[in-house]
Write a protein that holds these residues in place. Sequence first.
Motif, PDB file in Angstrom:
ATOM      1  N   LEU B 322       0.894  -1.156   0.050  1.00 53.37           N
ATOM      2  CA  LEU B 322      -0.031   0.047  -0.117  1.00 53.37           C
ATOM      3  C   LEU B 322       0.828   1.286   0.017  1.00 53.37           C
ATOM      4  O   LEU B 322       0.590   2.227  -0.631  1.00 53.37           O
ATOM      5  CB  LEU B 322      -0.869   0.003   1.313  1.00 53.37           C
ATOM      6  N   GLU B 323       1.809   1.215   0.973  1.00 55.88           N
ATOM      7  CA  GLU B 323       2.800   2.293   1.008  1.00 55.88           C
ATOM      8  C   GLU B 323       3.550   2.547  -0.379  1.00 55.88           C
ATOM      9  O   GLU B 323       3.867   3.759  -0.836  1.00 55.88           O
ATOM     10  CB  GLU B 323       3.850   2.271   1.996  1.00 55.88           C
ATOM     11  N   LEU B 324       3.967   1.310  -1.033  1.00 62.99           N
ATOM     12  CA  LEU B 324       4.698   1.575  -2.096  1.00 62.99           C
ATOM     13  C   LEU B 324       3.957   2.053  -3.356  1.00 62.99           C
ATOM     14  O   LEU B 324       4.098   2.971  -4.190  1.00 62.99           O
ATOM     15  CB  LEU B 324       5.286   0.168  -2.428  1.00 62.99           C
ATOM     16  N   SER B 325       2.632   1.659  -3.221  1.00 65.85           N
ATOM     17  CA  SER B 325       1.525   2.302  -4.153  1.00 65.85           C
ATOM     18  C   SER B 325       1.427   3.484  -4.178  1.00 65.85           C
ATOM     19  O   SER B 325       1.505   4.365  -5.067  1.00 65.85           O
ATOM     20  CB  SER B 325       0.225   1.328  -3.919  1.00 65.85           C
ATOM     21  N   HIS B 326       1.493   4.107  -2.715  1.00 67.42           N
ATOM     22  CA  HIS B 326       1.153   5.622  -2.683  1.00 67.42           C
ATOM     23  C   HIS B 326       2.446   6.274  -2.914  1.00 67.42           C
ATOM     24  O   HIS B 326       2.609   7.375  -3.531  1.00 67.42           O
ATOM     25  CB  HIS B 326       0.927   5.938  -0.992  1.00 67.42           C
ATOM     26  N   ILE B 327       3.715   5.574  -2.804  1.00 69.18           N
ATOM     27  CA  ILE B 327       4.834   6.212  -2.968  1.00 69.18           C
ATOM     28  C   ILE B 327       4.603   6.217  -4.609  1.00 69.18           C
ATOM     29  O   ILE B 327       5.304   7.492  -5.387  1.00 69.18           O
ATOM     30  CB  ILE B 327       6.163   5.493  -2.726  1.00 69.18           C
ATOM     31  N   TRP B 328       4.450   5.340  -5.492  1.00 67.74           N
ATOM     32  CA  TRP B 328       4.561   5.278  -6.788  1.00 67.74           C
ATOM     33  C   TRP B 328       3.572   6.596  -7.426  1.00 67.74           C
ATOM     34  O   TRP B 328       3.838   7.221  -8.207  1.00 67.74           O
ATOM     35  CB  TRP B 328       3.907   3.997  -7.255  1.00 67.74           C
ATOM     36  N   GLU B 329       2.667   6.648  -6.666  1.00 66.34           N
ATOM     37  CA  GLU B 329       1.600   7.386  -7.152  1.00 66.34           C
ATOM     38  C   GLU B 329       2.032   8.942  -6.989  1.00 66.34           C
ATOM     39  O   GLU B 329       1.840   9.849  -7.665  1.00 66.34           O
ATOM     40  CB  GLU B 329       0.317   7.463  -6.274  1.00 66.34           C
ATOM     41  N   LEU B 330       2.883   9.154  -5.778  1.00 66.88           N
ATOM     42  CA  LEU B 330       3.579  10.274  -5.704  1.00 66.88           C
ATOM     43  C   LEU B 330       4.625  10.617  -6.916  1.00 66.88           C
ATOM     44  O   LEU B 330       4.819  11.814  -7.201  1.00 66.88           O
ATOM     45  CB  LEU B 330       3.896  10.730  -4.307  1.00 66.88           C
ATOM     46  N   SER B 331       5.426   9.738  -6.900  1.00 64.45           N
ATOM     47  CA  SER B 331       6.547   9.831  -7.564  1.00 64.45           C
ATOM     48  C   SER B 331       6.409   9.704  -9.137  1.00 64.45           C
ATOM     49  O   SER B 331       7.272  10.277 -10.007  1.00 64.45           O
ATOM     50  CB  SER B 331       7.786   8.912  -7.262  1.00 64.45           C
ATOM     51  N   ASP B 332       5.509   9.061  -9.681  1.00 69.19           N
ATOM     52  CA  ASP B 332       5.187   8.963 -11.112  1.00 69.19           C
ATOM     53  C   ASP B 332       4.449  10.203 -11.442  1.00 69.19           C
ATOM     54  O   ASP B 332       3.295  10.212 -11.588  1.00 69.19           O
ATOM     55  CB  ASP B 332       4.418   7.503 -11.414  1.00 69.19           C
ATOM     56  N   PHE B 333       5.169  11.132 -11.820  1.00 69.27           N
ATOM     57  CA  PHE B 333       4.636  12.332 -12.113  1.00 69.27           C
ATOM     58  C   PHE B 333       3.659  12.607 -13.301  1.00 69.27           C
ATOM     59  O   PHE B 333       2.611  12.999 -13.279  1.00 69.27           O
ATOM     60  CB  PHE B 333       5.890  13.419 -12.274  1.00 69.27           C
ATOM     61  N   ASP B 334       4.369  11.841 -14.406  1.00 70.37           N
ATOM     62  CA  ASP B 334       3.649  11.921 -15.653  1.00 70.37           C
ATOM     63  C   ASP B 334       2.618  10.878 -15.747  1.00 70.37           C
ATOM     64  O   ASP B 334       1.977  10.663 -16.891  1.00 70.37           O
ATOM     65  CB  ASP B 334       4.350  12.115 -16.653  1.00 70.37           C
ATOM     66  N   LYS B 335       2.537  10.033 -14.801  1.00 68.23           N
ATOM     67  CA  LYS B 335       1.433   9.100 -14.867  1.00 68.23           C
ATOM     68  C   LYS B 335       1.859   8.062 -16.233  1.00 68.23           C
ATOM     69  O   LYS B 335       0.894   7.958 -16.833  1.00 68.23           O
ATOM     70  CB  LYS B 335       0.310   9.541 -14.857  1.00 68.23           C
ATOM     71  N   ASP B 336       2.894   7.917 -16.296  1.00 67.63           N
ATOM     72  CA  ASP B 336       3.191   7.115 -17.541  1.00 67.63           C
ATOM     73  C   ASP B 336       3.589   5.685 -17.506  1.00 67.63           C
ATOM     74  O   ASP B 336       3.904   4.808 -18.085  1.00 67.63           O
ATOM     75  CB  ASP B 336       4.258   7.461 -18.495  1.00 67.63           C
ATOM     76  N   GLY B 337       3.654   5.277 -15.985  1.00 59.28           N
ATOM     77  CA  GLY B 337       3.921   3.777 -15.606  1.00 59.28           C
ATOM     78  C   GLY B 337       5.418   3.803 -15.584  1.00 59.28           C
ATOM     79  O   GLY B 337       5.612   2.518 -15.431  1.00 59.28           O
ATOM     80  N   ALA B 338       6.127   4.554 -15.963  1.00 58.83           N
ATOM     81  CA  ALA B 338       7.580   4.316 -15.688  1.00 58.83           C
ATOM     82  C   ALA B 338       8.234   5.537 -15.150  1.00 58.83           C
ATOM     83  O   ALA B 338       7.824   6.675 -14.930  1.00 58.83           O
ATOM     84  CB  ALA B 338       8.177   4.186 -17.339  1.00 58.83           C
ATOM     85  N   LEU B 339       9.410   5.239 -14.428  1.00 59.91           N
ATOM     86  CA  LEU B 339      10.023   6.131 -13.583  1.00 59.91           C
ATOM     87  C   LEU B 339      11.328   6.829 -14.656  1.00 59.91           C
ATOM     88  O   LEU B 339      12.277   5.903 -14.939  1.00 59.91           O
ATOM     89  CB  LEU B 339      10.549   5.522 -12.454  1.00 59.91           C
ATOM     90  N   THR B 340      11.367   8.093 -14.443  1.00 60.24           N
ATOM     91  CA  THR B 340      12.500   8.610 -15.048  1.00 60.24           C
ATOM     92  C   THR B 340      13.429   8.805 -13.966  1.00 60.24           C
ATOM     93  O   THR B 340      13.263   8.419 -12.754  1.00 60.24           O
ATOM     94  CB  THR B 340      12.393  10.224 -15.606  1.00 60.24           C
ATOM     95  N   LEU B 341      14.585   9.444 -14.121  1.00 60.83           N
ATOM     96  CA  LEU B 341      15.660   9.323 -13.193  1.00 60.83           C
ATOM     97  C   LEU B 341      15.154  10.223 -11.922  1.00 60.83           C
ATOM     98  O   LEU B 341      15.190   9.889 -10.896  1.00 60.83           O
ATOM     99  CB  LEU B 341      16.920  10.288 -13.869  1.00 60.83           C
TER     100      LEU B 341
END
Lengths: 109, 796
Positions: B322-341
Motif C-alpha cells: 500500500l505504501e509502495l503504491s502511494h509512493i508510486w503515485e506520488l513519484s510517477d509524475f507524468d503517470k506514464d507507468g515508468a520512472l525517469t531518473l
Amino acid sequence: TVHTSLDVVDEKISAMGKALVDQRELYLGLLYPTEDYKVYGYVTNSKVKFVMVVDSSNTALRDNEIRSMFRKLHNSYTDVMCNPFYNPGDCIHSRAFDNMVTSMMMQVC
Amino acid sequence: MEGLTLSEAEQRYYCDLFSYCDTESTKKVAPNGRVLELFRAAQLPSEVVLQIMELCGATRLGYFGRSQFYIALKLVAVAQSGLPLRVESLNTVKDLPLPRFVGPKNEQELRHTALYSSDADNSTPYSGVIPPPPGRVQVKKGSVSHDAVQQRTSTDQQESTSPVVSPQQSPPTSPHTWRKHNRHPSGGNNERPLAGPGPFWAPFSEAQPGSSTTGDSIWSGHSPPPHQENWVSFADTPPTSTLLAMHPASVQDQTTVRTVASATTANEIRRQSSSYDDPWKITDEQRQYYVNQFKTIQPDLNGFIPGSAAKEFFTKSKLPILELSHIWELSDFDKDGALTLDEFCAAFHLVVARKNGYDLPEKLPESLMPKLIDLEDTTEVGDQSGEVGYSSSPAEAPPSKSPSMPSLNQTWPELNQSSEQWETFSERSSSSQTLTQFDSNIAPADPDTAIVHPVPIRMTPSKIHMQEMELKRTGSDLANPTSPLLVKPPDLSEENNMSSSKFVAGNTVADGYSSSDSYTSDPEQIGSTVTRQRSHSGTSPENTAPPPPPPRPHPSHSRSSSLDMNRSFTVTPGQQQAGVVAYPPAVPPRPPPSQGAGPHVHRPVDAESLITHTSTSPQQIPEQPNFADFSQFEAFAASGVNEEEEEEIETHSEVLLVEKPSDSAGSLRVAKTDGRVEDKAAASVPVNTGKGTTPLAPPPKPIRRRLKSEDELRPEVEEHTQKTGVIAAVLASQPSIPRSVGKDKKAIQASIRRNKETNTVLARLNSELQQQLKDVLEERISLEVQLEQLRPFSHL
C-alpha cells in the motif's frame, strides 16, 4: 439493487456489438417506484464498469454532470492503474483517487 | 466534564493543535487521523491514550470536540509529566508543561517558538522534534523540557533534542527496525552513524524556528526527512554544516515547542515557502546514490525504468504494498507507468523517508518533483506550494540542485492550475474516448489544450493531395499536344488568372470549394487550375478552421463537369492521373463529329473518301476514348459497314435481295448482318471482286450516317439499325454499287479495316480500363475522406 444494475449493464454491453465502447451509458431506467434512486453505468475500453447510484432526492443531476463525473472517475482510475503496485481487482487505496471521488461527491451534495 | 482552565500558552497551544487536527474545519475531530497521530506522537502508552480519550469524553461522543480535545491535550501533558491521569488533575496541576508530541512538524515548532517563546518558564523548550530512530535512542536521555533546552544547546552532539524523552521506549524501537530495513536497499550505505542524524536535526529544527515567521499553522515534517536523508546519504558534513550554521541563529528560539507526530505525520507535512533547507530535499550524496541505483536498473540515465522493474526494486525495501503504491503515485509524475531518473530518485527518497519513520506526504514535495521541462511550459507543475524544488532533468547530474531550486520555485505556479492541468494531462494520457470531452472538461486555458485539441489539419492534406493529383492531371493534360487541348491552354492561362483572382478573393477552403463549384460549367482545365490554387489556400486555413470535407465537392465537381472535362481527357486516355476525381466517361459530343461525318457520308464518295471516313473514325476514336462504347460501336459498325459495304455489298445485296423476301425484316436481317459482319473479313476480298469502292461508297455513307446517328442511341440498337441501314443502303445503292473495285484497293481496305478493328478493340479496352481506374480513384478518395474524418477522433 446494485446487482440488478450490473445485470442491466451486462445486458447493454452485449447489446451493442459494434460500438464496443459506449462511454456514456446513462441508465436511468433503474428507478424503482419505492427506492427512488438512479443508477448510472459507464463502461470503459477495458470493460471496467463504473456504477454510480444517485438518490433522486437530489434534484436529478444533469446528464452532463454525470458524464463529467464519470470522466473524472475514469481518469483517476487510469492513474491508479498506472501504478505497478496496484493489482487490478484490489480495493483502490489510492489517496488521490479517494480524494477525487470524495470531492466529486461533495460537489454534488 | 470539569471545566478546564488553561493558561494562555496552553490555550494557544491547544488551539493550534486543534486546528491542526481539525482538517476539515468541522470543529470536530474524529478520533482517527490526526488526533490519534498526535496522541501517538505524545509517546504515551496506548492504554494511557485510551484513558485520556475516555476521560475527555471523546469515546462517549465519538469525536473530539474542542473542549474534549483540550481536555485530552491537557491529560496528555499530565501523563507526559508522569502524573496520574485523573479528571481532577486537569485543573489541579499547575504549571503543567505543554504536552509534547513527537514528530516531524517543523512549522509547528516554529510557530510555537514564536508564540511561546515568552513562555520560557512554562512550556518552552519542548523541542519535540523527534529525531529519527537513532535520534530517538539518544533522545531517551532527556527527561523534561528544561533538559531539552540544554540538550538543544548541545545539539551538535548527538543528543538531540528530544525532551520527549522519557517513558517512550516503544516508539523508538520501530524506527530501529525501519532503519534496518532501510539498510537493505541502500546496501549497507546506512552506515550512517547514529550520531549523524542527531546533530542534523537539532540544527535543523533550530533552523526552522528561524524561518518560522511564516506563522502559518502549517506543520512541516521537514526536519525528520532530512535527517533520514542523512541515513542514506554518504557524507554527513555538508548538510550538517549548513544546518549547524543555522543553528546558532535559532538557538535563541529554544522555546520552540514542536509537536511532531511520528508515524502518520506525513499527512500533516506541509511545505513552507521559506527558503530554508527543504527537508525533502535530496542531498547530493543521496542523489548520487539514487543515480547509481537507477543505473543498475536502467543504464541510460535518460531512459525510463518500467513499472515492473521499479516494483521489484522497491518491493525489496519491504514496505507494504500500500505504501509502495502511494509512493508510486506520488513519484510517477507524468503517470506514464515508468520512472525517469527524477521520478526514481523521488520514489527512492520517499522510500527512505518512509523507512525512517516519516510518513508519506499527500503530495509530492517540490524538492522531489521532477522538473517538467518536456511538459508544457512550467504551467504543468505547480501542484505544490512554492517550495524550493530542484530542477533535475533526467540528464542532469545530481549536483547543483540548490541553485536551481529557487528558479523552479518561481516557475511553478499555483496549485489550482496544476490540478486542472494534471487532470488534462491525465486525460490526455487516458483513453482516447475522453478526447471528445475535453472541451467541456478543460476550463482553464492551459497549454495542454493545445495538445489536447487535435489540430484540424486532417482534412486538408487529402484535399491538398487531391489537388496535387488534379494538378498533375491538368499538367498532363496541358502537356498533351493533342489538338483539342491546344485550344485550351490559352484558355487555361486566362482562367488561371480568373481563378487566382477568385481565389484571392476568397482565400478560405470553403471559398475555394465554392469557386471550384462555380467552375463546374467550365472546362476541366479551369477546375484544375482552381484546384491548384486551392491547394495553396488549403494549407493556410488549416489551422484556423477545420476545413470542410475537401474531397466531396471534388467528386461532385468533377462529375458535374465531367462532360466538359472529358473533352480534355479524350486526348489523353493514357495519361489520366489518379485522383483526379473520376471523370467518368461522359457522353461525348458525338453528334457533331458524327454529324460532320454524316454529310460526308452522304456525298457519293469513292474509296478514298470512304477511306478518309474510316480514317476519321479512328481519329475520333482516340479523341474520345470515353465514348469508346459508341465510338467503338460506331467504328465497328462503320468498319463493319465498310467491310460489308466494301467487300460484301454484293453478297449483301445478293443475300439481302435473296433473303429479303423470304426473311422478316428484323431478326433475320440482323442475323444476316451479323453473319455478314463476321464474314466480312473472310469474304472481304473475294466478295469485293467486281465491286468498286465507288458503289460501296454510297451505301456506306448513308449507312454510316444512320449508324452514327444510331450510335448516339444505343450500340445494340445501333447494330440492328446498322444492319437495317446496311440493308437499306445496300438496297438503295445496289444499283450504284461499283463493282469495279480493284483487288489492291480491296486489300488495302481490308488491311485498313483490320487496323480499324484492332484500333477499336484497343480503344474499347482502353476506355474500359480508364473507367475502372476512375472508379477506383473515386473509392480511394472516399476512403481517404473517411479516414481523415475518423482520424481526429482516434487521435489520442
